[in-house]
Write a protein that holds these residues in place. Sequence first.
Motif, PDB file in Angstrom:
ATOM      1  N   ALA A 390       0.839  -1.205   0.000  1.00  0.00           N
ATOM      2  CA  ALA A 390       0.000   0.000   0.000  1.00  0.00           C
ATOM      3  C   ALA A 390       0.872   1.251   0.000  1.00  0.00           C
ATOM      4  O   ALA A 390       0.581   2.226  -0.704  1.00  0.00           O
ATOM      5  CB  ALA A 390      -0.925  -0.006   1.213  1.00  0.00           C
ATOM      6  N   ARG A 391       1.942   1.220   0.773  1.00  0.00           N
ATOM      7  CA  ARG A 391       2.887   2.348   0.784  1.00  0.00           C
ATOM      8  C   ARG A 391       3.496   2.544  -0.610  1.00  0.00           C
ATOM      9  O   ARG A 391       3.622   3.669  -1.098  1.00  0.00           O
ATOM     10  CB  ARG A 391       3.985   2.090   1.812  1.00  0.00           C
ATOM     11  CG  ARG A 391       5.000   3.220   1.960  1.00  0.00           C
ATOM     12  CD  ARG A 391       6.096   2.802   2.918  1.00  0.00           C
ATOM     13  NE  ARG A 391       5.587   2.586   4.253  1.00  0.00           N
ATOM     14  CZ  ARG A 391       5.602   3.515   5.220  1.00  0.00           C
ATOM     15  NH1 ARG A 391       6.084   4.717   4.966  1.00  0.00           N
ATOM     16  NH2 ARG A 391       5.137   3.248   6.423  1.00  0.00           N
ATOM     17  N   GLY A 392       3.862   1.431  -1.246  1.00  0.00           N
ATOM     18  CA  GLY A 392       4.397   1.518  -2.597  1.00  0.00           C
ATOM     19  C   GLY A 392       3.378   2.031  -3.588  1.00  0.00           C
ATOM     20  O   GLY A 392       3.727   2.725  -4.554  1.00  0.00           O
ATOM     21  N   GLY A 393       2.099   1.704  -3.368  1.00  0.00           N
ATOM     22  CA  GLY A 393       1.050   2.200  -4.245  1.00  0.00           C
ATOM     23  C   GLY A 393       0.918   3.709  -4.184  1.00  0.00           C
ATOM     24  O   GLY A 393       0.797   4.388  -5.215  1.00  0.00           O
ATOM     25  N   ALA A 394       0.942   4.261  -2.973  1.00  0.00           N
ATOM     26  CA  ALA A 394       0.906   5.719  -2.836  1.00  0.00           C
ATOM     27  C   ALA A 394       2.150   6.331  -3.464  1.00  0.00           C
ATOM     28  O   ALA A 394       2.080   7.358  -4.156  1.00  0.00           O
ATOM     29  CB  ALA A 394       0.797   6.106  -1.363  1.00  0.00           C
ATOM     30  N   GLY A 395       3.296   5.694  -3.245  1.00  0.00           N
ATOM     31  CA  GLY A 395       4.544   6.200  -3.819  1.00  0.00           C
ATOM     32  C   GLY A 395       4.530   6.204  -5.332  1.00  0.00           C
ATOM     33  O   GLY A 395       5.104   7.102  -5.961  1.00  0.00           O
ATOM     34  N   ALA A 396       3.862   5.212  -5.935  1.00  0.00           N
ATOM     35  CA  ALA A 396       3.798   5.161  -7.397  1.00  0.00           C
ATOM     36  C   ALA A 396       3.056   6.367  -7.960  1.00  0.00           C
ATOM     37  O   ALA A 396       3.436   6.923  -8.996  1.00  0.00           O
ATOM     38  CB  ALA A 396       3.114   3.861  -7.842  1.00  0.00           C
ATOM     39  N   VAL A 397       1.991   6.797  -7.268  1.00  0.00           N
ATOM     40  CA  VAL A 397       1.259   7.991  -7.713  1.00  0.00           C
ATOM     41  C   VAL A 397       2.149   9.222  -7.583  1.00  0.00           C
ATOM     42  O   VAL A 397       2.211  10.071  -8.487  1.00  0.00           O
ATOM     43  CB  VAL A 397      -0.029   8.181  -6.896  1.00  0.00           C
ATOM     44  CG1 VAL A 397      -0.738   9.467  -7.313  1.00  0.00           C
ATOM     45  CG2 VAL A 397      -0.964   6.992  -7.064  1.00  0.00           C
ATOM     46  N   LEU A 398       2.855   9.333  -6.457  1.00  0.00           N
ATOM     47  CA  LEU A 398       3.692  10.512  -6.230  1.00  0.00           C
ATOM     48  C   LEU A 398       4.885  10.531  -7.180  1.00  0.00           C
ATOM     49  O   LEU A 398       5.319  11.608  -7.609  1.00  0.00           O
ATOM     50  CB  LEU A 398       4.137  10.543  -4.767  1.00  0.00           C
ATOM     51  CG  LEU A 398       2.974  10.666  -3.768  1.00  0.00           C
ATOM     52  CD1 LEU A 398       3.484  10.583  -2.335  1.00  0.00           C
ATOM     53  CD2 LEU A 398       2.202  11.962  -3.984  1.00  0.00           C
ATOM     54  N   ASP A 399       5.410   9.352  -7.525  1.00  0.00           N
ATOM     55  CA  ASP A 399       6.471   9.298  -8.547  1.00  0.00           C
ATOM     56  C   ASP A 399       5.934   9.826  -9.881  1.00  0.00           C
ATOM     57  O   ASP A 399       6.646  10.520 -10.617  1.00  0.00           O
ATOM     58  CB  ASP A 399       6.967   7.862  -8.729  1.00  0.00           C
ATOM     59  CG  ASP A 399       7.837   7.396  -7.581  1.00  0.00           C
ATOM     60  OD1 ASP A 399       8.295   8.237  -6.791  1.00  0.00           O
ATOM     61  OD2 ASP A 399       8.063   6.172  -7.475  1.00  0.00           O
ATOM     62  N   ARG A 400       4.701   9.493 -10.177  1.00  0.00           N
ATOM     63  CA  ARG A 400       4.088   9.972 -11.408  1.00  0.00           C
ATOM     64  C   ARG A 400       3.956  11.499 -11.391  1.00  0.00           C
ATOM     65  O   ARG A 400       4.126  12.164 -12.422  1.00  0.00           O
ATOM     66  CB  ARG A 400       2.718   9.313 -11.583  1.00  0.00           C
ATOM     67  CG  ARG A 400       2.035   9.606 -12.903  1.00  0.00           C
ATOM     68  CD  ARG A 400       0.741   8.798 -13.017  1.00  0.00           C
ATOM     69  NE  ARG A 400       0.105   9.027 -14.310  1.00  0.00           N
ATOM     70  CZ  ARG A 400      -0.751  10.022 -14.549  1.00  0.00           C
ATOM     71  NH1 ARG A 400      -1.070  10.856 -13.571  1.00  0.00           N
ATOM     72  NH2 ARG A 400      -1.286  10.175 -15.734  1.00  0.00           N
ATOM     73  N   VAL A 401       3.651  12.062 -10.225  1.00  0.00           N
ATOM     74  CA  VAL A 401       3.573  13.513 -10.097  1.00  0.00           C
ATOM     75  C   VAL A 401       4.929  14.150 -10.378  1.00  0.00           C
ATOM     76  O   VAL A 401       5.025  15.164 -11.080  1.00  0.00           O
ATOM     77  CB  VAL A 401       3.082  13.899  -8.686  1.00  0.00           C
ATOM     78  CG1 VAL A 401       3.254  15.399  -8.438  1.00  0.00           C
ATOM     79  CG2 VAL A 401       1.626  13.497  -8.505  1.00  0.00           C
ATOM     80  N   ILE A 402       5.992  13.543  -9.848  1.00  0.00           N
ATOM     81  CA  ILE A 402       7.344  14.070 -10.072  1.00  0.00           C
ATOM     82  C   ILE A 402       7.682  14.042 -11.565  1.00  0.00           C
ATOM     83  O   ILE A 402       8.258  14.987 -12.114  1.00  0.00           O
ATOM     84  CB  ILE A 402       8.383  13.263  -9.282  1.00  0.00           C
ATOM     85  CG1 ILE A 402       8.161  13.423  -7.769  1.00  0.00           C
ATOM     86  CG2 ILE A 402       9.805  13.662  -9.666  1.00  0.00           C
ATOM     87  CD1 ILE A 402       8.517  14.777  -7.216  1.00  0.00           C
TER      88      ILE A 402
END
Length: 420
Positions: A390-402
């Motif tokens: 789940a933590r990685g899932g949130a991180g994947a969205v934020l990586d996309r923002v970057i």
Amino acid sequence: MTVDVSADGLPDQLAVRHANLTRTLRHIRTNGPRSRAAIAAATGLHKTTVSSLVEELLTRRLVRELGMDHSGAAGRPGRGIALSPHIGAIGIEINVDYLAVHGSDLAGRTVYEQRTGFACAGRDVERCLDDIAEAARRALAHLADRGVTPIGVTAAVPGLIDVTRGVVVLAPNLGWHEVPIVDRLSHSLPPRLWIGVDNDANLAALAEHGSGVAAGTDDLIYLTGEVGVGAGVILGGRLLRGADGFCGEIGHMTVEPGGDVCGCGRTGCWETKVGLAALVRRVTPDAAYGLERGPLPDPQDRVAEVARRLAAGDRTARHAVTDVGTWLGLGSAILVNLFNPRAIVLGGYLAALAEHIIPAAQAALACRAVANPAARCHFVASRLGFTAAARGGAGAVLDRVIEHPTTVPVPPPVPAVPVR
């Protein structure tokens, strides 16, 4: 940096600006808050360019200004620019016996985290998706209450995932086949959210690589320690997906032909030896998966009971856990021979019982790995627990923002209050 070129041979200025916005955000994420002058000096961009980029990032609320930064070049210090806590994302993991939700912001703070018992296997898929959407809505509301604007949601599912189509192709332990989860969640959640789905082990591996016990290790394998066993493989700092995106289904490699029947319908799969269901069946047969009446026990409660029996000197528990370690080492030797990682990160219950499992696993790995000394590849226990995916899932969205900062909309101006 690759620059797009327009038909007349001139660089596409919009593409250049997008690339420079990403470059600026990456620098801040890697190095922490920096003044405009320090960003310009480190990235090689002109000061006026950086000032313009920062103004756009401020407008999109992707960064914020802090106090004066004295870490840059000589001269008058400028105000520090940091990643914003006002933009966030949700990751939600669906598993056989639990639902884990994690919300974090662009600055790296955990804003929301919850894990609940969730009987997914064997239930009607539509009802499961309704419950998943409701859990996501609660998390989104919590972020909004904390002043964090959620940009997207990533679902983590144990199985074969077509990331491009947003479809769970096959999740044997859930009983899911060709489930269009992204489309379904898109119709159940607020508009303008980016919705994605990926394999749970892939997302957990990305979380470990970014901020876990093996952070910065560019060649690692993450093993989920749940009812099913999957792997997230990172080589050279990049997630390995394979031709169809199905890389990592190592729980279904055959290690004992003619062995126990697996949830996938085959026999002798690795997860029948090292999955949590196999351990529970041996140590607490009266509480084996499939025998529950009433609420499904939390996996941590099952692991706690195994740990209690180990502490009490229970021989059955000790032999069962040692066998798990041995089979874990044997299967991991295949992975080491294939991928030559520096670390194998144990997740889920494998991490919780790591002190009992790793000695036997490391010994079996040393005997079977061809690329000796096998000690160069070691087992480590994750500290992210059952919320890693789940933590990685949130991180994947934020990586996309970057990587795509202009996809974050500019908030509407606040209406002026008339003076009376």
